[in-house]
Design a protein around this motif. Structure first.
Motif, PDB file in Angstrom:
ATOM      1  N   GLU A  63      -3.255  16.638 -15.322  1.00 21.42           N
ATOM      2  CA  GLU A  63      -2.367  15.899 -14.438  1.00 21.42           C
ATOM      3  C   GLU A  63      -2.988  14.528 -14.214  1.00 21.42           C
ATOM      4  OE1 GLU A  63      -0.115  19.363 -11.821  1.00 21.42           O
ATOM      5  OE2 GLU A  63      -1.508  17.987 -10.819  1.00 21.42           O
ATOM      6  N   PRO A  66       0.086  10.481  -9.918  1.00 23.36           N
ATOM      7  CA  PRO A  66       0.987  11.029  -8.885  1.00 23.36           C
ATOM      8  C   PRO A  66       2.137  10.059  -8.647  1.00 23.36           C
ATOM      9  CG  PRO A  66      -0.949  10.066  -7.852  1.00 23.36           C
ATOM     10  CD  PRO A  66      -1.157   9.941  -9.343  1.00 23.36           C
ATOM     11  N   TRP A  67       3.348  10.599  -8.515  1.00 25.90           N
ATOM     12  CA  TRP A  67       4.523   9.760  -8.270  1.00 25.90           C
ATOM     13  C   TRP A  67       4.950   9.795  -6.799  1.00 25.90           C
ATOM     14  CZ3 TRP A  67       4.478   6.652 -12.012  1.00 25.90           C
ATOM     15  CH2 TRP A  67       4.305   7.065 -13.341  1.00 25.90           C
ATOM     16  N   TYR A  71       0.398  13.531  -2.961  1.00 26.30           N
ATOM     17  CA  TYR A  71       0.022  14.544  -3.953  1.00 26.30           C
ATOM     18  C   TYR A  71      -1.266  14.130  -4.661  1.00 26.30           C
ATOM     19  CZ  TYR A  71       0.179  17.880  -7.784  1.00 26.30           C
ATOM     20  OH  TYR A  71      -0.136  18.890  -8.651  1.00 26.30           O
ATOM     21  N   THR A  72      -2.204  15.061  -4.764  1.00 30.34           N
ATOM     22  CA  THR A  72      -3.455  14.830  -5.482  1.00 30.34           C
ATOM     23  C   THR A  72      -3.421  15.582  -6.806  1.00 30.34           C
ATOM     24  OG1 THR A  72      -4.694  14.629  -3.415  1.00 30.34           O
ATOM     25  CG2 THR A  72      -5.962  15.068  -5.423  1.00 30.34           C
ATOM     26  N   PRO A  73      -3.530  14.895  -7.939  1.00 38.31           N
ATOM     27  CA  PRO A  73      -3.484  15.579  -9.237  1.00 38.31           C
ATOM     28  C   PRO A  73      -4.583  16.625  -9.370  1.00 38.31           C
ATOM     29  CG  PRO A  73      -3.199  13.220  -9.529  1.00 38.31           C
ATOM     30  CD  PRO A  73      -3.585  13.437  -8.095  1.00 38.31           C
ATOM     31  N   ILE A 232       7.035  14.271  -9.189  1.00 36.18           N
ATOM     32  CA  ILE A 232       5.868  14.527  -8.330  1.00 36.18           C
ATOM     33  C   ILE A 232       4.591  14.013  -8.986  1.00 36.18           C
ATOM     34  CG2 ILE A 232       4.520  16.272  -7.125  1.00 36.18           C
ATOM     35  CD1 ILE A 232       7.381  15.980  -6.065  1.00 36.18           C
ATOM     36  N   VAL A 233       4.377  14.371 -10.250  1.00 38.30           N
ATOM     37  CA  VAL A 233       3.150  13.980 -10.941  1.00 38.30           C
ATOM     38  C   VAL A 233       3.383  14.035 -12.444  1.00 38.30           C
ATOM     39  CG1 VAL A 233       2.214  16.337 -11.016  1.00 38.30           C
ATOM     40  CG2 VAL A 233       0.628  14.380 -11.038  1.00 38.30           C
TER      41      VAL A 233
END
Length: 342
Positions: A63, A66-67, A71-73, A232-233
């Motif tokens: 990942e 992040p979009w 959110y943390t990849p 989201i990612v």
């Protein structure tokens, strides 16, 4: 899978994305002289058939971007294994490849019937993921399918996963097949975590390399936020298949010899369900994929071990698939989505 249903708005946005997606906007491939067309077709076939063989596989998942702000990849994950890829069918314009994962348990080698990929030249339709637990046939116009191959990927129990359409081409001296943008359900590695995203919007690429081939995935992980389907990612997946015979290849060969008739019947039963419903709706759960996957896989193992009669297993598999996909089950699943409070 054990995830929340979409809202009505989310479903509408999802449908709109399918309609307006660049997946449907690839320009037609111009008609080519017959000799050029034949040469290109044979080169395409050679690249697809070269995916069969014995391989050491490396799975590299990362990942990245992040979009959304909160959110943390996830950390990069690398794993691997050994796979035998069998040519199950080759009619010229359709090639079916079955992956068999050979797992060394220490005392013996255990075979997992892994994913399957079907390639079809200039298909009139593809079985695409359309929404939660649902796949449907999408027609492909003559202009859009001209010169292109579809790749349909199936799960371990031969239920559908995703399908894409693309052209084999050479760019920068590298041969590759690139799909359109495709929707797909979560892989098990994500589904078991009950993440904030619930599907992928992705591009697939396949390329031959001197000693094998690669499968590259560019995955946008999508989820519902405030009633809207949003990215989201981003995730990048590189699966590398390197030719390798230094494992118990014979175990996979023996398994397939004993079970290929059973799996042919399983494929036929799914095809019947697809034809009856212009696709299929079947309930999924995080651990196994479809709710009947574990039973169907276990019967294959029992046949291989001499613990179950193939005829009895075929009958049970037909019943499992018919009951999981029969019209009232399809209607119930669709109603659950429509009437969901989420």
């Amino acid at each position: 899978m054990s995830i929340k249903y979409t809202t009505k708005l989310g479903t509408a946005l999802f449908s709109l994305a399918l309609i307006t997606s660049p997946a449907l906007a690839h320009p037609p491939i111009p008609d080519r002289p017959a000799d050029v067309e034949k040469t290109a077709f044979e080169a395409d076939r050679a690249d697809i058939l070269a995916m069969a063989g014995n391989f050491k596989v490396r799975f590299d998942m990362q990942e990245s971007t992040p979009w959304v702000s909160d959110y943390t990849p996830r950390d990069r994950k690398i794993s691997g294994g050994h796979e035998v890829v069998k040519i199950v069918e080759d009619t010229g314009t359709k090639i079916v490849l079955q992956h068999l994962l050979v797992v060394d348990t220490g005392d013996s080698d255990f075979i997992v019937k892994h994913w399957r990929q079907d390639w079809e030249y200039e298909p009139e339709k593809i079985l695409a993921y359309s929404d939660r637990n649902s796949w449907e046939y999408q027609p492909i116009s003559e202009k859009r399918r001209n010169g292109r191959w579809s790749q349909t990927v199936y799960q371990v129990d031969d239920s559908p996963r995703y399908a894409g359409l693309g052209e084999w081409e050479t760019q920068g001296g590298v041969r590759r097949w690139r799909s359109n943008w495709t929707w797909r359900p979560l892989a098990r590695r994500d589904a078991v975590r009950d993440p904030v995203y619930d599907r992928y919007y992705a591009i697939n690429r396949h390329s031959p390399m001197p000693n094998g081939w690669i499968h590259f995935q560019d995955n946008t992980k999508m989820g519902m936020v405030d009633g809207k389907l949003v990215p989201i990612v981003q995730e990048y997946v590189l699966n590398t298949y390197t030719k390798f015979d230094g494992y118990n290849v014979q175990a996979a060969e023996d398994y397939w010899t004993k079970t290929q008739g059973y799996w042919a019947e399983v494929r036929k039963s799914w095809e019947t369900a697809f034809a009856s419903n212009n696709g299929v709706v079947v309930e999924e759960e995080a651990q196994t994929g479809t709710v009947i996957s574990a039973d169907i896989l276990e019967m294959g193992t029992k046949i291989a071990n001499g613990e179950m009669d193939a005829g009895a297993a075929k009958k049970t598999a037909r019943e499992l698939i018919a009951n999981a996909t029969k019209p009232n089950a399809v209607e119930s699943a669709q109603n659950a989505i429509t009437n969901s409070p989420y």
